[in-house]
Structures are given as structure tokens and as C-alpha cells.
Enzyme design. Structure first.
Site, PDB file in Angstrom:
ATOM      1  N   HIS A  81       0.611  -1.292  -0.414  1.00 44.80           N
ATOM      2  CA  HIS A  81       0.529   0.232   0.170  1.00 44.80           C
ATOM      3  C   HIS A  81       0.959   1.276   0.089  1.00 44.80           C
ATOM      4  CE1 HIS A  81      -3.817  -2.432   0.864  1.00 44.80           C
ATOM      5  NE2 HIS A  81      -2.785  -3.092   2.139  1.00 44.80           N
ATOM      6  N   ASP A  93      -0.769   8.883  -1.706  1.00 48.82           N
ATOM      7  CA  ASP A  93      -1.231   9.887  -2.622  1.00 48.82           C
ATOM      8  C   ASP A  93      -2.175  11.051  -2.162  1.00 48.82           C
ATOM      9  OD1 ASP A  93      -1.966  11.796  -4.367  1.00 48.82           O
ATOM     10  OD2 ASP A  93      -2.128  10.086  -6.138  1.00 48.82           O
ATOM     11  N   HIS A 142      -3.457  14.881  -1.800  1.00 48.54           N
ATOM     12  CA  HIS A 142      -4.268  15.716  -2.927  1.00 48.54           C
ATOM     13  C   HIS A 142      -3.298  16.581  -2.581  1.00 48.54           C
ATOM     14  CE1 HIS A 142      -7.442  12.998  -5.579  1.00 48.54           C
ATOM     15  NE2 HIS A 142      -6.276  12.565  -5.099  1.00 48.54           N
ATOM     16  N   HIS A 161      -5.519   8.968  -0.591  1.00 45.54           N
ATOM     17  CA  HIS A 161      -5.870   7.961  -0.798  1.00 45.54           C
ATOM     18  C   HIS A 161      -5.107   7.123  -1.613  1.00 45.54           C
ATOM     19  CE1 HIS A 161      -5.760   8.321  -5.709  1.00 45.54           C
ATOM     20  NE2 HIS A 161      -5.878   9.404  -5.336  1.00 45.54           N
ATOM     21  N   CYS A 162      -4.460   5.806  -1.680  1.00 49.13           N
ATOM     22  CA  CYS A 162      -4.252   4.100  -2.024  1.00 49.13           C
ATOM     23  C   CYS A 162      -3.739   4.761  -3.484  1.00 49.13           C
ATOM     24  CB  CYS A 162      -4.378   3.285  -1.442  1.00 49.13           C
ATOM     25  SG  CYS A 162      -3.228   2.114  -1.444  1.00 49.13           S
ATOM     26  N   HIS A 173      -8.130   0.108  -4.260  1.00 49.52           N
ATOM     27  CA  HIS A 173      -7.660   0.009  -2.872  1.00 49.52           C
ATOM     28  C   HIS A 173      -8.692   0.895  -2.563  1.00 49.52           C
ATOM     29  CE1 HIS A 173      -3.867  -2.047  -2.391  1.00 49.52           C
ATOM     30  NE2 HIS A 173      -4.510  -2.544  -3.045  1.00 49.52           N
ATOM     31  N   MET A 193      -9.579   2.785   1.445  1.00 54.35           N
ATOM     32  CA  MET A 193      -8.215   3.432   1.243  1.00 54.35           C
ATOM     33  C   MET A 193      -8.405   5.169   1.072  1.00 54.35           C
ATOM     34  SD  MET A 193      -5.760   0.833   0.933  1.00 54.35           S
ATOM     35  CE  MET A 193      -4.642   1.318   2.360  1.00 54.35           C
ATOM     36  N   HIS A 250     -26.924  17.232   0.149  1.00 52.93           N
ATOM     37  CA  HIS A 250     -27.964  17.732   0.537  1.00 52.93           C
ATOM     38  C   HIS A 250     -28.281  17.897   1.806  1.00 52.93           C
ATOM     39  CE1 HIS A 250     -31.956  19.752  -0.264  1.00 52.93           C
ATOM     40  NE2 HIS A 250     -32.422  19.421  -0.213  1.00 52.93           N
ATOM     41  N   GLU A 252     -28.352  25.225  -1.573  1.00 57.66           N
ATOM     42  CA  GLU A 252     -29.267  24.033  -1.360  1.00 57.66           C
ATOM     43  C   GLU A 252     -29.076  22.775  -1.848  1.00 57.66           C
ATOM     44  OE1 GLU A 252     -31.443  24.856  -5.877  1.00 57.66           O
ATOM     45  OE2 GLU A 252     -32.680  23.526  -4.786  1.00 57.66           O
ATOM     46  N   THR A 253     -28.010  22.360  -2.548  1.00 56.67           N
ATOM     47  CA  THR A 253     -27.086  21.088  -3.274  1.00 56.67           C
ATOM     48  C   THR A 253     -25.717  21.504  -3.129  1.00 56.67           C
ATOM     49  OG1 THR A 253     -29.231  19.549  -3.375  1.00 56.67           O
ATOM     50  CG2 THR A 253     -27.264  19.311  -4.683  1.00 56.67           C
ATOM     51  N   HIS A 255     -28.041  13.718  -2.978  1.00 55.49           N
ATOM     52  CA  HIS A 255     -29.938  14.279  -4.182  1.00 55.49           C
ATOM     53  C   HIS A 255     -29.957  13.545  -5.501  1.00 55.49           C
ATOM     54  CE1 HIS A 255     -33.084  16.114  -4.702  1.00 55.49           C
ATOM     55  NE2 HIS A 255     -33.089  16.230  -3.075  1.00 55.49           N
TER      56      HIS A 255
HETATM   57 CU   LIG Z   1      -3.586   0.631  -0.650  1.00 61.98          CU
END
Ligand SMILES: [Cu+2]
Length: 366
Positions: free
Chosen positions: A105, A108, A110, A145-146, A156, A161, A266, A290-291, A317
Site C-alpha cells: 500500500h 497519495d 492531493h 488515497h492509496c 484499493h 482506502m 443536500h 441547496e445542493t 441528492h
Molecule cells: Cu492500498
């Protein structure tokens, strides 16, 4: 291998932060929807914030029918915990892959810059750990995330993950006019799509390990129709007795991430007072929504001050995903009802006879 070459290149470069004489703070992570204690604004100089996350592969139950799922998780929860720092701080993560796991594993971020968000420097086999440091140079809520390689990446992620980092501006959140915004509570909702294979009779299949589930799951994933879309790892993780709570008059920051697929949160009976739909705090928040839209691979943040008590449903929604596939949560809000905002002028009852007669009068054709 590109990843290894990149890793070698990075290792050849002196790690500048190694020499940083910055104060350090160790932070204990907590499972979502809760978030570890933190300051909303700070006068302090930047620091190195230390986190530790253990990767846990485990079988979990994801719905009321008892469907079993081979989950892969950061720290045992889906999503993984939220890490909070301030812009200019350094995140220093010790990532642990215990030898009881079966898969390599990595992570990453962002929010990080370079080396595949840290993915190229953090790939670890069962029985290994790694320490990664990166500078939080921009403010916002960001997915992590992985991302091992190839088909392992989406698999994954939809196996659980994914998580978020929140990088707060040092002077805190602001509205569009530069006025300070605060929250009394914060909740983190991590949504994800699951793909659980069925047997010949249409019943969900269970497997002994993630590896055993891989081939069937990948075949289903490629059709792009999830069997479950859930908040925080399973249907009902945040409803009923697991509802998030607040009081009338309190301002709640709701952070919502989806690492793989679009969503559209929402709050039924409420609003987004200030919403950073793309999740990045240097941009002006939108108001009175609203959304809002969460792009797959991103996180957003919505600030709302509750004005009425009651049970609020907070949903994706796409209502099919909310009601049929699981993407729903509850806020249980206590306080005093405000009749001015809403009141039932007359309770439901029979239609008065006179009015009934009027409705039965045949319409004349002119
Ligand atoms: Cu992983």
C-alpha cells in the site's frame, strides 16, 4: 519502474525539511465522522505535525442484510481519519503496513506537491513502515488515497482506502467579504462506491481475503454500477443512533469527500450557509446553497448554523443512491422550534364538505 526511479531521484535530493528546526506536535487521529482537536486559527509559527496511520485489511459488514466485504483501510476506518494542519505547517506521516496484511500500500496526498502526491515514496510491503513529510502550502480540504499502481489504484480506493487532510488558513476561515467564520462542531463524511459481486442466485458473495475478491470485484467495477454507495463505510454508519448531533444556534462544518465518483450533498430542511464546493479556502465560499457538488477525487466543505430542532437527513441528492444504495446520514438537532420559520397552520384532516362539493362540480366546456 517509473515509481522506483522517481523514488531514487527524490532520495538523492537532500531532504531540506530534515534540517528544519521547527517545533513538533504529535497528533492522535480519531475515526470519522469525528475530527481530532485543533485550533481554527493560529498565531504560532509553522510547525511539523506528526501523524501515525496503520493500514488495516479486515472483513466488515456493510449493510443491514449482513453483506460481508473485504475492506482495506487507513487506521481501520472508512474513510480514513481527517488530518488537520495550518497552511505553512509540515505534515509528517508515519505509515505502517503490519505484516498481518496481504498487500503493498501507499498514500497519495492531493494536498502535497511532487512524487505522485507522496505515492512514489511511500509504497510499503506488509511488515514495513515509511515516514513522509510534505509542506501544506495551500489551504483547503483535500482527498488522500492509496494508489499502488495500475488496477490496484481504483480497487484499493473503492475497498476503503481514502480520507482527507484539512489545511486551514493560519488566520482561519473567511466569508466572501473577509469576515471571520467559525464552527462549533466539525464532522467528516467520506462517501464511497462499493462493488460487491453476487453468486448465481443473486446473493452477495463473501471472500476470505481481499486477493480472493479481486477478480470478481474488478469485473463488476468495470461496469461502473456500484452495489452500495455509502457514507463512512456502511449503510447506516451515520443514521439513527449513529446520527451526528448539534444544537440549535450551533454552526457545523461538514466536510464531504468522494475519492472516486461524483456526489451532490443536500441537507434536507437546511442549507449550506457558506460552501467551498471545490474545498479550497483561498476561494470565496458560495452562500445559501441547496445542493452542492463534490467532484470525484475531491473534498468540499459546507458551513451551516442550525435554526430548527429535529432529525435532518443529509443525503447524496441522487436520491436513488441515497435511499436505495445507502448514501444518507442524519443530524439530530436539539433546541427550540421557531414558529416564524415554519408552522403547521392546520393539521391534516378531512377536506371540508363544501370544498369537496366544489371540487365535484363538473367543469363546463366553453
Ligand atoms: Cu492500498
Amino acid at each position: 519502474m517509473m515509481g522506483a526511479a522517481l523514488a531514487a531521484l527524490m532520495l538523492a535530493t537532500p531532504a531540506l525539511a530534515q534540517d528544519l528546526k521547527l517545533p513538533r506536535q504529535k497528533v492522535e487521529l480519531v475515526a470519522p465522522p469525528f475530527v481530532h482537536p485543533h485550533e481554527q486559527a493560529t498565531n504560532q509559527a509553522p510547525k511539523i505535525v506528526e501523524f501515525r496511520m496503520e493500514i488495516v485489511e479486515k472483513e466488515v459488514v456493510i449493510d443491514e442484510q449482513g453483506t460481508k466485504f473485504q475492506a482495506m483501510t487507513f487506521n481501520g476506518s472508512m474513510p480514513g481519519p481527517m488530518m488537520v494542519v495550518h497552511q505553512g505547517d509540515y505534515v509528517e506521516l508515519t505509515l505502517v503496513n503490519p505484516e498481518t496484511n496481504t498487500m503493498p500500500h501507499n498514500i497519495d496526498f492531493h494536498s502535497a506537491t511532487g512524487a505522485l502526491g507522496g505515492g512514489a515514496l511511500t509504497l510499503i510491503n506488509p511488515g514495513e513502515q515509511v515516514v513522509l513529510r510534505w509542506k501544506a502550502d495551500r489551504a483547503g480540504v483535500f482527498v488522500y488515497h492509496c494508489a499502488p499502481e495500475g488496477s490496484m489504484i481504483p480497487w484499493h480506493v473503492v475497498s476503503g482506502m481514502h480520507g482527507t487532510v484539512m489545511v486551514l488558513p493560519r488566520d482561519g476561515l473567511k466569508d466572501g467579504a473577509g469576515k471571520a467564520l467559525h464552527y462549533d462542531r466539525i464532522y467528516y463524511i467520506g462517501e464511497h462506491d462499493l462493488y460487491v459481486p453476487r453468486d448465481e442466485n443473486g446473493k452477495y458473495k463473501s471472500y476470505g481475503s481481499p486477493g480472493e475478491a479481486y477478480a470478481d470485484t474488478m469485473e463488476l467495477m468495470r461496469k461502473l454500477i456500484p452495489t452500495h454507495v455509502v457514507f463512512n463505510g456502511k449503510v447506516g454508519a451515520l443514521t439513527g443512533k449513529n446520527a451526528m448531533t448539534a444544537n440549535v444556534g450551533e454552526t457545523v462544518l461538514i466536510v464531504h469527500s468522494q475519492a472516486n465518483r461524483d456526489s451532490r450533498p443536500h441537507l434536507i430542511g437546511g442549507h449550506g450557509d457558506h460552501v467551498w464546493e471545490t474545498g479550497k479556502f483561498a476561494n470565496r465560499p458560495e452562500t445559501d446553497l441547496e445542493t452542492w457538488f463534490i467532484r470525484g477525487g475531491s473534498a468540499g466543505a459546507a458551513l451551516y448554523t442550525f435554526k430548527q430542532p429535529g432529525i435532518y437527513a443529509y443525503v447524496n441528492h441522487n436520491l436513488i443512491e441515497a435511499v436505495e444504495l445507502g448514501a444518507a446520514a442524519h443530524f439530530k438537532v436539539e433546541g427550540k422550534w421557531n414558529d416564524d420559520l415554519m408552522s403547521q397552520v392546520k393539521a391534516p384532516g378531512p377536506i371540508p364538505p363544501k370544498l369537496q362539493g366544489a371540487l365535484q362540480t363538473p367543469v363546463k366546456n366553453n
